[in-house]
Design a protein around this motif. Structure first.
Motif, short mmCIF file in Angstrom:
data_model
loop_
_atom_site.label_atom_id
_atom_site.label_comp_id
_atom_site.label_asym_id
_atom_site.label_seq_id
_atom_site.Cartn_x
_atom_site.Cartn_y
_atom_site.Cartn_z
N UNK A 177 0.87 -1.18 0.00
CA UNK A 177 0.00 0.00 0.00
C UNK A 177 0.90 1.23 0.00
N UNK A 178 0.64 2.18 -0.89
CA UNK A 178 1.52 3.33 -1.08
C UNK A 178 1.05 4.61 -0.39
N UNK A 179 -0.10 4.58 0.29
CA UNK A 179 -0.62 5.81 0.89
C UNK A 179 -1.26 6.73 -0.13
N UNK A 180 -1.51 6.21 -1.32
CA UNK A 180 -2.12 7.01 -2.38
C UNK A 180 -3.60 6.70 -2.41
N UNK A 181 -4.40 7.75 -2.31
CA UNK A 181 -5.85 7.58 -2.28
C UNK A 181 -6.49 8.87 -2.78
N UNK A 182 -7.66 8.79 -3.37
CA UNK A 182 -8.35 10.02 -3.78
C UNK A 182 -8.96 10.76 -2.59
N UNK A 183 -8.92 10.15 -1.41
CA UNK A 183 -9.52 10.73 -0.20
C UNK A 183 -8.46 11.00 0.85
N UNK A 184 -8.77 11.94 1.74
CA UNK A 184 -7.88 12.16 2.88
C UNK A 184 -7.87 10.91 3.75
N UNK A 185 -6.71 10.66 4.35
CA UNK A 185 -6.57 9.56 5.29
C UNK A 185 -6.09 10.14 6.62
N UNK A 186 -6.69 9.68 7.70
CA UNK A 186 -6.34 10.16 9.03
C UNK A 186 -6.34 8.97 9.98
N UNK A 187 -5.22 8.79 10.67
CA UNK A 187 -5.07 7.64 11.55
C UNK A 187 -4.55 8.08 12.91
N UNK A 188 -4.98 7.40 13.96
CA UNK A 188 -4.44 7.58 15.31
C UNK A 188 -3.39 6.49 15.48
N UNK A 189 -2.14 6.84 15.23
CA UNK A 189 -1.08 5.84 15.22
C UNK A 189 -0.82 5.23 16.60
N UNK A 190 -1.21 5.93 17.67
CA UNK A 190 -1.02 5.35 19.00
C UNK A 190 -1.97 4.19 19.25
N UNK A 191 -3.12 4.19 18.56
CA UNK A 191 -4.10 3.11 18.72
C UNK A 191 -4.18 2.20 17.50
#
Length: 72
Positions: free
Chosen positions: A17-31
């Motif tokens: 997975x390259x992190x390429x998407x037509x949409x914004x991506x938002x993640x809580x990396x601590x969880x």
């Protein structure tokens, strides 16, 4: 936050997975360190703040469009 980018979201030859998407991506990396649950649609207030912060960081190079982000 990962802004939208054009291109294939998956490198098919090696299934990465390259992190390429037509949409914004938002993640809580601590969880969610493996970025499996995109919070962009459920955490719109945080997303808006991060978008503004990104625009401040890159200045006039940043263009937020209805279809995504364009960096000049």
């Amino acid at each position: 936050m990962i802004p939208p980018y054009k291109g294939a979201p998956l490198l098919k030859e090696v299934n990465i997975e390259l992190g390429i998407s037509p949409d914004y991506q938002l993640y809580d990396l601590s969880k969610d360190p493996f970025q499996r649950h995109n919070l962009a649609s459920s955490s719109t207030d945080i997303l808006q703040k991060l978008k503004k912060d990104m625009q401040k960081a890159v200045g006039e190079s940043y263009q937020s469009t209805g279809k995504g982000v364009e960096l000049k």
